[in-house]
Design an enzyme around this catalytic site. Structure first.
Site, PDB file in Angstrom:
ATOM      1  N   GLU B  60      -2.147  -1.913   6.212  1.00 41.92           N
ATOM      2  CA  GLU B  60      -0.685  -1.810   6.110  1.00 41.92           C
ATOM      3  C   GLU B  60      -0.193  -0.409   6.446  1.00 41.92           C
ATOM      4  OE1 GLU B  60      -2.620  -3.271   3.856  1.00 41.92           O
ATOM      5  OE2 GLU B  60      -2.039  -5.368   4.106  1.00 41.92           O
ATOM      6  N   HIS B 129       0.367 -11.607  -5.428  1.00 49.16           N
ATOM      7  CA  HIS B 129       1.199 -12.311  -4.436  1.00 49.16           C
ATOM      8  C   HIS B 129       2.548 -12.679  -5.034  1.00 49.16           C
ATOM      9  CE1 HIS B 129      -3.052 -13.095  -3.486  1.00 49.16           C
ATOM     10  NE2 HIS B 129      -2.680 -13.016  -2.236  1.00 49.16           N
TER      11      HIS B 129
END
Lengths: 413, 337
Positions: B60, B129
């Site tokens: 990322e 998540h």
């Protein structure tokens, strides 16, 4: 009895008061490595990543295939200008370091011993190329003829500062001169360089990017991210590692530098060709930069250069290296001083003399001093001149949003 | 107007911007050939080619780092973090680099970039998540932070974000991707087809950043919410019969304080909702602004309903999620005060 695991903790070449040991350094002889084809593969670059490209020997004599390669396009005038660049760099560092000691600015970082790398590399770039430097690459600005008043103005954070006093001294920024805004957070700019290079390829201009990182910050995640993405997308980027042996007080061993492997060799695992270059040899810097930049511009993919050098000065004006390393280390550095070596070379080919050197030193020092004095009239930390506080709130966004307009009112009231 | 899911609306915005602006590039993990794990970029690589829409390594920080370099060079990257929970390795690049580039270079380099990320819980995603990290972004000067609650807004806001000159964090409530969700987790799926905000123009339109939307007009209490919690608020209001005004913030930074103040001055009461953890959450900022601007109009202390100060649990998701029952209790409590 079972033998239990024992941790290894790296040791530096010296601690204060100890004798210096640089015997672990892998240093090839001059002329050992031929100039490879531009499309050198990672596998074939192994000898270049492990060895050391050198042009000047210990007596200032230039020889070998890289000397011939440079001679084909370079000139004695170019070398003399290079020496002048390095002298100028040294004069700037010297003057601004003293200015910091006089309280005229809050902070400074010298690049003593590393001048050849940026001064030489920048001379091989062209307009539109972009460096993503660390805080110790001011030599790239000198090599790009960046106006002195802007360079010094930035360090004084006064009205001459193109960055309006917002950045720590030395963290320059200039799109025009190919110098991306320096971040104090290490490593981040390395992968940004990959992104810039990707954009250059996507927008089909022929510019390249050059990422810069120190040996210490190769430990950061973004070093891996940059090598990885560069190997995946193959954009036109030169990834430079300035291996100057020290990260503040931590020796290069804490970034995994060891006797058996080099930083350049790390690129090979990513499929990126790499070369290791004597960063204190201005001729080697020019030759290797020329080769790497040409290759990159021709779309042959990324390349990594490890510049072997030594950080002679303190990490910064806030650091005192005598508390963690021997004072004799710089003198014991096996690859000498870049200014002395180029001077010796030019004298040996009758293109320079001790007298001219002394003259040139005085000349650049004077040039720097004159500009410095002028810039100081716009304010220093000792003699500050008011800067607009509202500038704090400008450029946070393209347009000042409501909440900043309210804060501006408060600031101005 | 065509009916769209939030996924289709987001995809449509990117499709339009890829078409309109050749400098637009879209990339992220699984974003290219496959079209994203939530399908937001499905078909875009096929339509525009690999140089415009592509896959990336699982890194990322590198994704955002590359985007910064591209944006500084004049492109318009719109990148995806597969989950907001995965953005943490990129937080250095977002908060220290993208957000400050314009300021620290005195405008010499800028970073017009969008970082999209699915946020919030409601899909049994467990603690990696399900998180709502919006307050981490609103604490960073130089960023804009957006969170839509429906397809119509999502498309118009994303187009605005992709044309914005500054870096925009675009948080997509993943529980709303396929339908509005008021907190009833019993399994009745209601698609966007039957929701008025599930219709959006097929072409280009913008919803300006920094403008809230009053999604329900009311007189007795103001509810400040964004993303999924807008629908939870609506469900609570419906169940309680309380005449609440629901403000869907849409953009958290910069915040539309004018709309908020006008409403709270009118109602004299304010309930703040978010799914994120309570302590130092964005609700604290909202309450601080409301009390500063509306103190003498307030009839009762401002109340907040949030996720608990604990990691988002997996099996106990619905005990964690601030559902309509908790909101209704807060509304009743503030009206009694």
């Amino acid at each position: 009895m079972t033998q239990l695991a024992k941790l290894r903790f790296p040791t530096p070449p010296s601690r204060p008061g100890e004798s210096v040991d640089f015997s672990h350094l892998l240093i090839s002889d001059v002329g050992q490595l031929p100039v490879p084809k531009l499309d050198l593969s990672a596998e074939d670059s192994a000898p270049y990543a492990h060895g050391l490209i050198r042009v000047l020997d210990d007596n200032g004599k230039a020889s070998g295939p890289w000397a011939d390669y440079l001679k084909a396009t370079g000139s004695v005038k170019m070398l003399r200008n290079g020496l002048r660049d390095m002298l100028k760099m040294r004069a700037i560092d010297q003057r601004l370091h003293i200015a910091q000691r006089q309280g005229k600015t809050s902070f400074y970082m010298q690049c003593t011993g590393e001048e050849a790398i940026g001064c030489g590399f920048a001379r091989m770039l062209k307009k539109g190329d972009m460096n993503f430097p660390t805080y110790r690459q001011q030599s790239l600005l000198v090599g790009a003829d960046y106006p002195l008043e802007l360079l010094i103005g930035q360090v004084y954070s006064n009205s001459m500062d193109p960055l309006k006093g917002r950045q720590l001294p030395i963290m320059h920024s200039s799109r025009e001169y190919g110098y991306f805004s320096v971040s104090g957070n290490l490593g981040t700019q390395y992968v940004q360089a990959v992104g810039w290079a990707m954009a250059a390829a996507l927008m089909k201009d022929d510019g390249i990017a050059a990422g810069w990182i120190g040996d210490g910050a190769t430990a950061s995640n973004d070093f891996h991210g940059a090598l990885l993405t560069a190997s995946v997308y193959r954009p036109p980027v030169v990834l430079n590692v300035v291996n100057n042996q020290w990260a503040i007080s931590s020796c290069t061993g804490f970034a995994g530098g060891s006797r058996k492997t080099t930083y350049a060799e790390r690129a090979l695992g990513y499929g990126i060709p790499a070369i290791r270059v004597d960063g204190n040899d201005y001729l080697a810097v020019l030759a290797a930069s020329k080769w790497a930049i040409e290759r990159t511009r021709k779309g042959l993919g990324p390349v990594l250069i490890e510049w072997l050098t030594y950080r002679v000065a303190a990490h910064s004006s806030s650091d005192d290296p005598s508390s963690y390393r021997s004072k004799d280390e710089a003198a014991a550095w096996p690859l000498g001083d870049p200014v002395e070596r180029l001077k010796e070379h030019l004298i040996s080919i009758d293109a320079w003399s001790d007298e001219r050197h002394v003259q040139a030193e005085a000349q650049v020092l004077d040039e720097v001093r004159v500009v410095q004095k002028e810039v100081e009239t716009h304010g220093t930390f000792v003699d500050p001149q008011p800067m607009s506080p509202v500038d704090i709130l400008r450029d946070v966004y393209a347009e000042m949003p409501e909440h900043l307009l309210r804060q501006r009112k408060e600031l101005e009231s | 107007m065509p009916s769209m899911t939030m996924i289709e609306a987001i995809r449509s915005a990117m499709d339009i911007m890829l078409e309109r602006d050749k400098k637009t590039v879209i990339f992220g993990e699984d974003v290219g050939y496959f079209g994203g794990v939530f399908r937001c970029t499905a078909g875009l690589q096929e339509k525009y080619g690999q140089e415009r829409v592509f896959d990336t390594p699982i890194n990322e920080s590198a994704i955002v780092g590359m985007a910064i370099g591209m944006a500084a060079h004049g492109m318009r990257p719109c990148v995806e973090m597969q989950f907001a929970d995965y953005m943490f390795p990129a937080f250095d690049q977002i908060s220290q680099e993208a957000a400050r580039l314009r300021h620290r270079s005195n405008g010499d380099f800028t970073c017009p970039m969008v970082v999209r990320m699915p946020t919030g819980g409601g899909i049994f995603g467990g603690q990696t998540h399900s998180q709502s990290p919006e307050a981490l972004f609103t604490h960073v000067a130089g960023l804009k932070v957006v969170q839509p609650s429906n397809p119509f807004d999502a498309k118009g806001l994303l187009i605005s974000a992709m044309e914005d000159p500054d870096p925009v964090i675009f948080l997509e409530p993943k529980r709303l991707y396929n339908g509005p969700f008021g907190g009833d987790h019993s399994g009745k799926a209601i698609g966007w087809k039957h929701h008025p905000m599930g219709e959006a123009p097929a072409g280009y339109y913008k919803i300006p950043l920094g403008k809230a939307n009053i999604s329900r007009h009311g007189e007795d209490v103001t509810i400040l919410a964004y993303g999924t919690m807008v629908h939870v608020a609506e469900a609570a209001v419906l169940a309680s019969g309380i005449d609440a005004e629901i403000i869907d913030l849409r953009t958290l930074l910069p915040l539309d304080l004018k709309t908020i103040i006008a409403s709270v001055v009118k109602t004299g009461r304010c309930v703040v909702l978010h799914e994120a953890t309570r302590t130092s959450g964005f609700g604290a900022e909202l309450i601080a602004e409301v009390q500063e601007a509306c103190f003498y109009h307030l009839e009762a202390p401002v109340v907040r309903v949030t996720g608990w100060d604990a990691p988002y649990p997996h099996a106990q998701e619905w005990d964690y999620f601030p559902g309509p029952d908790r909101v209704q209790r807060a509304l009743e409590q503030i009206l009694e005060a």
